[in-house]
Design an enzyme around this catalytic site. Structure first.
Site, PDB file in Angstrom:
ATOM      1  N   GLU A  34       6.572   6.437  -7.905  1.00  0.00           N
ATOM      2  CA  GLU A  34       5.256   6.622  -7.052  1.00  0.00           C
ATOM      3  C   GLU A  34       4.153   7.188  -7.874  1.00  0.00           C
ATOM      4  OE1 GLU A  34       4.060   5.546  -3.878  1.00  0.00           O
ATOM      5  OE2 GLU A  34       2.367   6.410  -4.954  1.00  0.00           O
ATOM      6  N   GLY A  39       4.821   7.862   0.650  1.00  0.00           N
ATOM      7  CA  GLY A  39       4.494   7.072   2.201  1.00  0.00           C
ATOM      8  C   GLY A  39       3.464   6.069   1.922  1.00  0.00           C
ATOM      9  N   GLY A  40       2.543   6.019   0.888  1.00  0.00           N
ATOM     10  CA  GLY A  40       1.696   5.104   0.785  1.00  0.00           C
ATOM     11  C   GLY A  40       0.593   5.021   1.626  1.00  0.00           C
ATOM     12  N   THR A  41      -0.095   3.599   1.848  1.00  0.00           N
ATOM     13  CA  THR A  41      -1.315   3.656   2.638  1.00  0.00           C
ATOM     14  C   THR A  41      -1.032   4.029   4.098  1.00  0.00           C
ATOM     15  OG1 THR A  41      -1.617   1.731   1.467  1.00  0.00           O
ATOM     16  CG2 THR A  41      -3.209   1.956   3.327  1.00  0.00           C
ATOM     17  N   CYS A  42       0.070   3.525   4.906  1.00  0.00           N
ATOM     18  CA  CYS A  42       0.272   3.787   6.362  1.00  0.00           C
ATOM     19  C   CYS A  42       0.046   5.328   6.541  1.00  0.00           C
ATOM     20  CB  CYS A  42       1.442   3.112   6.607  1.00  0.00           C
ATOM     21  SG  CYS A  42       1.891   3.440   8.424  1.00  0.00           S
ATOM     22  N   HIS A 441       6.464  -1.758  38.884  1.00  0.00           N
ATOM     23  CA  HIS A 441       5.094  -1.352  39.411  1.00  0.00           C
ATOM     24  C   HIS A 441       4.756   0.147  39.560  1.00  0.00           C
ATOM     25  CE1 HIS A 441       1.850  -1.546  42.304  1.00  0.00           C
ATOM     26  NE2 HIS A 441       2.203  -0.580  42.945  1.00  0.00           N
TER      27      HIS A 441
END
Ligand SMILES: Cc1cc2nc3c(=O)[nH]c(=O)nc-3n(C[C@H](O)[C@H](O)[C@H](O)COP(=O)(O)OP(=O)(O)OC[C@H]3O[C@@H](n4cnc5c(N)ncnc54)[C@H](O)[C@@H]3O)c2cc1C
Length: 469
Positions: A34, A39-42, A441
């Site tokens: 990395e 964790g990157g973009t998200c 409902h």
């Protein structure tokens, strides 16, 4: 001599970490690389931080509408951007730390921090290290496109990544790009208190969606004071004192918009240009996406591409689904193709848009005999009770096979409601199964069977298209 592994994974986005841990759990010796944030973009600049900020913006919006619900809030509603950012940083930071410690705490798995580059189809360089493996998985994601518009090198601008550092209220945020990222930031900052103008080249917002969806989203944004400039051709930018002037050259309205800050939200490009893919012989398409087959194998045996960089999806769930597909094929003897996947995503304006399958326009173009059901949210009890009646629900089904072809739920809870439709599509069950289901409902979902009981021929196909029920 290179350090040898059974598998090397480049990038810790939404596919890489899960695949790495699965492989390591099977006793494989795995390296994960990395270069920036775990964790990157998200986790760091995409879904998690933006939806955290969308929640802050929603709180401000509801607070301003408190009187509608019989609730008194004394004094004006103001937003403390430092606290908005601190909340966002805390939630995003927890996810980042969780990914990092998960990977670093997994047996058989070694984490390298740095930029990975292919040296050959089997070897990767990271910093001073040379690693080798017979299986290499690319999960490098993408980044914001900075368009080559005149003047862009003369003005400061923001992208989805640098927006994450904003802890103040821009006086007037001009957003170039009227698609998913631009609209989420636009509504959010309007609700925080900024003036917001969205500049879009096309004749409508979110052009991939049906025209009724685009028009209703525009109405929702404009009702909150977001200004929308469409048909912006030849967009240019320049300094105007402390401000930024965006030349829009629109067919109607003033020829430029002057704002205090500029956000570029015109799309994303894959992070494949600095990966040395040529040395490995991995084929990319003309936009830089790694070319993959239906099981996400690249053109070079032993190299796979997962997530945004393969051009087969642009979402966290598509990237994670890529992991599941690769793991199933490699580890479970379960042959899963990407083509089994049904398109699904959400746009997190408020109310959100939940989408699955084809748009109405795509169905019409396909020439299939189809039926459509549509209901405004003003006729959904739950929406009325919540005081959130903007939007509509629309479902399109095949008039002959009775399969559900697609749906758009633009309304409160739309991001959740869409799943009852999506799951019936995955089950390949006729729409009548859902039409006859008893739903709870009061919910928004309870009107889905009702809509399916009131289907009409698609406009443009009225002649000879009877009810399929
Ligand atoms: C503003 C915004 C909002 C979004 N909201 C949503 C949403 O609500 N829902 C949704 O589903 N999707 C959303 N997305 C899209 C989502 O974030 C991405 O689709 C997802 O993160 C893709 O992940 P990935 O696995 O492809 O890689 P990424 O998450 O992009 O990670 C790739 C990783 O690889 C690393 N890397 C890149 N090159 C190298 C290299 N050479 N060496 C080492 N490491 C490298 C990067 O540093 C990064 O950590 C959003 C995106 C943006 C920009």
């Amino acid at each position: 001599m290179p350090k040898t592994y059974d598998a090397i994974i480049i990038g810790t986005g939404q596919a890489g970490p899960s695949l790495a841990v699965r492989l390591a759990g099977k006793g494989k010796k795995v390296a994960v690389i990395e270069r920036k944030f775990f964790g990157g973009t998200c986790v760091n600049t995409g879904c998690i931080p933006t939806k955290t900020m969308v929640a802050s913006a929603y709180a401000a919006h509801v607070a301003r509408r408190a009187g509608d619900y019989g609730v008194d809030i004394s004094g004006p509603v103001t937003v403390d951007m430092k606290r908005v950012k601190a909340r966002k940083d805390s939630i995003s930071g927890q996810s980042r730390t969780a990914v990092e410690s998960w990977l670093k705490g997994t047996k058989n798995l070694t984490v390298y921090e740095g930029q990975a580059r292919f040296e050959s189809a089997r070897e990767i360089i990271v910093g001073a290290e040379r690693l080798a493996a017979f299986q290499i998985f690319i999960n490098v994601g993408g980044r914001a496109v900075v368009p080559e518009m005149p003047g862009i090198d003369q003005v400061p601008y923001l992208t989805n990544s640098t927006m994450m550092n904003v802890d103040f209220l821009p006086r007037h945020l001009v957003i170039v790009g009227g698609s998913y990222v631009g609209l989420e930031f636009g509504q959010m900052f309007r609700r925080f208190g900024s003036e917001v103008t969205i500049v879009e080249m096309a004749s409508r917002l979110i052009t991939r969606e049906d025209e009724d969806v685009s028009a209703t989203v525009r109405e929702i944004l404009e009702a909150e004071g977001v200004r929308v400039r469409l048909n912006a051709r030849c967009i240019s930018v320049s300094k105007r004192g402390d401000d930024i002037a965006v030349g829009v050259d629109c067919s109607a309205g003033p020829p430029e918009v002057v704002g205090s800050h500029l956000l570029l939200a015109v799309g994303r490009r894959p992070n494949t240009d600095d990966l040395g893919l040529q040395k490995a012989g991995v084929e990319v398409d003309k936009r830089g996406y790694v070319v993959v087959d239906d099981q996400l194998r690249s053109s070079v045996p032993g190299i796979w591409a997962l997530g945004d960089c393969n051009g087969r999806g642009a979402f966290t769930h598509t990237s994670y689904n890529d992991y599941e597909i690769v793991a199933a094929n490699l580890l479970d003897g379960d042959s899963r193709p990407v083509s089994d996947r049904i398109q699904a995503y959400a746009l997190y304006v408020d109310p959100p848009l939940g989408r699955c399958g084809w748009t109405e326009a795509q169905v019409l173009n396909s020439g299939r005999r189809a039926l459509v059901g549509k209901r405004p949210m003003t006729r959904v009890g739950r929406a009325v009770e919540k005081g959130e009646t903007k939007g509509f629900m629309k479902i399109v089904v095949d008039g002959d096979t009775k399969e559900i072809l697609g749906a758009a739920i633009l309304g409160t809870g739309g991001d959740e409601v869409i799943h009852c439709i999506l799951d019936v599509m995955y089950a390949k069950a006729p729409y009548t199964v859902l039409q006859r289901a008893m739903h709870i409902h009061p919910t928004v979902s309870e009107l889905v069977p009702t809509i399916l009981g009131e289907l009409q021929p698609l406009v443009g196909q009225e002649t000879g298209a009877g009810s399929a029920a």
